[in-house]
Design a protein around this motif. Structure first.
Motif, PDB file in Angstrom:
ATOM      1  N   TRP A   1     -27.552 -13.725   2.533  1.00  0.00           N
ATOM      2  CA  TRP A   1     -26.349 -14.460   2.886  1.00  0.00           C
ATOM      3  C   TRP A   1     -26.536 -15.914   2.456  1.00  0.00           C
ATOM      4  CZ3 TRP A   1     -22.031 -12.119   4.405  1.00  0.00           C
ATOM      5  CH2 TRP A   1     -22.132 -10.824   4.905  1.00  0.00           C
ATOM      6  N   MET A  25     -29.704 -15.388  15.344  1.00  0.00           N
ATOM      7  CA  MET A  25     -29.649 -15.626  13.896  1.00  0.00           C
ATOM      8  C   MET A  25     -28.303 -15.185  13.334  1.00  0.00           C
ATOM      9  SD  MET A  25     -33.350 -13.991  12.916  1.00  0.00           S
ATOM     10  CE  MET A  25     -32.724 -13.591  11.324  1.00  0.00           C
ATOM     11  N   GLU A  26     -27.230 -15.692  13.881  1.00  0.00           N
ATOM     12  CA  GLU A  26     -25.912 -15.289  13.416  1.00  0.00           C
ATOM     13  C   GLU A  26     -25.650 -15.855  12.026  1.00  0.00           C
ATOM     14  OE1 GLU A  26     -26.435 -16.523  16.594  1.00  0.00           O
ATOM     15  OE2 GLU A  26     -26.514 -14.459  17.305  1.00  0.00           O
ATOM     16  N   ILE A  27     -25.018 -15.054  11.199  1.00  0.00           N
ATOM     17  CA  ILE A  27     -24.641 -15.495   9.856  1.00  0.00           C
ATOM     18  C   ILE A  27     -23.471 -16.473  10.012  1.00  0.00           C
ATOM     19  CG2 ILE A  27     -23.795 -14.761   7.599  1.00  0.00           C
ATOM     20  CD1 ILE A  27     -26.655 -13.767   8.328  1.00  0.00           C
ATOM     21  N   PRO A  28     -23.575 -17.672   9.427  1.00  0.00           N
ATOM     22  CA  PRO A  28     -22.496 -18.664   9.575  1.00  0.00           C
ATOM     23  C   PRO A  28     -21.180 -18.198   8.949  1.00  0.00           C
ATOM     24  CG  PRO A  28     -24.501 -19.693   8.751  1.00  0.00           C
ATOM     25  CD  PRO A  28     -24.713 -18.214   8.702  1.00  0.00           C
ATOM     26  N   ASP A  29     -20.071 -18.659   9.512  1.00  0.00           N
ATOM     27  CA  ASP A  29     -18.758 -18.392   8.931  1.00  0.00           C
ATOM     28  C   ASP A  29     -18.739 -18.879   7.499  1.00  0.00           C
ATOM     29  OD1 ASP A  29     -17.834 -17.315  11.300  1.00  0.00           O
ATOM     30  OD2 ASP A  29     -16.939 -19.196  11.990  1.00  0.00           O
ATOM     31  N   GLU A  47     -37.537 -11.453  14.198  1.00  0.00           N
ATOM     32  CA  GLU A  47     -36.798 -10.536  13.331  1.00  0.00           C
ATOM     33  C   GLU A  47     -37.477 -10.258  11.993  1.00  0.00           C
ATOM     34  OE1 GLU A  47     -34.241  -8.917  14.412  1.00  0.00           O
ATOM     35  OE2 GLU A  47     -33.839 -10.049  16.238  1.00  0.00           O
ATOM     36  N   SER A  59     -29.307 -10.785   9.765  1.00  0.00           N
ATOM     37  CA  SER A  59     -29.020 -11.397  11.054  1.00  0.00           C
ATOM     38  C   SER A  59     -29.876 -10.740  12.126  1.00  0.00           C
ATOM     39  CB  SER A  59     -27.536 -11.264  11.387  1.00  0.00           C
ATOM     40  OG  SER A  59     -27.193  -9.897  11.472  1.00  0.00           O
TER      41      SER A  59
END
Length: 135
Positions: free
Chosen positions: A72, A59-63, A30, A55
Motif C-alpha cells: 500500500w 496498522m490501518e491503511i490510510p485513506d 504483525e 494491515s
C-alpha cells in the motif's frame, strides 16, 4: 553540506552525506514491512511516500492509499521533522536505513539496539566533515 545525523538529544553518533533515504522496519507483532522515504533539507526531514505490505492491529491503511506491487503506497502531509524520533530496542529488532536503494541495518552505523538507549533521533545537519562515511 547538509546531511543526515543520527544520535540523541543533539549528540551526534553518526553523520551520513545523503540527500535522501528510506527508513524501513518490520512491525514487531504483525511482521509486516514498513518503509518511509525522506528528503534531507535544511528545514528538516521531509516525508515523501510511505509503503506498508499489509494491515493489522494498530496498522490501518490510510485513506487514499493505493495497492501497487504488493504494498500500500500513500503520502501524508507533514511539516519537516527536526528531529524524527524513533524507538530502538533489542526486542523490536533494528531499523534499516536505505540509501540509493541499498538497505543496511542501523546497527552498521550505531551498533546493535540497546535497552539502555531505547530511542534514536534522525535530523538534518551541517556535516562536520566532507568525508563523513555513508558506508
Amino acid at each position: 553540506m547538509i546531511g543526515l545525523c543520527l544520535g540523541l538529544a543533539g549528540a551526534v553518533w553518526a553523520e551520513l552525506p545523503t540527500p535522501a533515504f528510506t527508513l524501513a522496519w518490520t512491525h514487531t507483532i504483525e511482521k509486516v514491512r514498513w518503509e518511509e522515504d525522506y528528503r534531507v533539507t535544511a528545514e528538516g526531514l521531509v516525508l515523501g511516500e510511505a509503503r506498508v505490505k499489509g494491515s493489522g492491529a494498530g496498522m490501518e491503511i490510510p485513506d487514499g492509499a493505493e495497492l501497487r506491487n504488493g504494498s500500500w503506497h500513500y503520502q501524508r502531509q507533514l511539516p519537516p521533522l527536526q528531529p524524527l524520533r524513533v524507538g530502538r530496542t533489542p526486542e523490536a529488532g533494528d531499523y534499516q536505513l536505505c540509501i540509493d536503494q541499498r538497505c543496511r541495518p542501523m546497527s552498521d552505523w550505531l551498533g546493535p539496539p540497546q535497552a539502555s538507549q531505547p530511542a534514536l533521533e534522525l535530523w538534518s545537519c551541517e556535516l562536520s566533515s566532507p568525508a563523513a562515511d555513508a558506508g
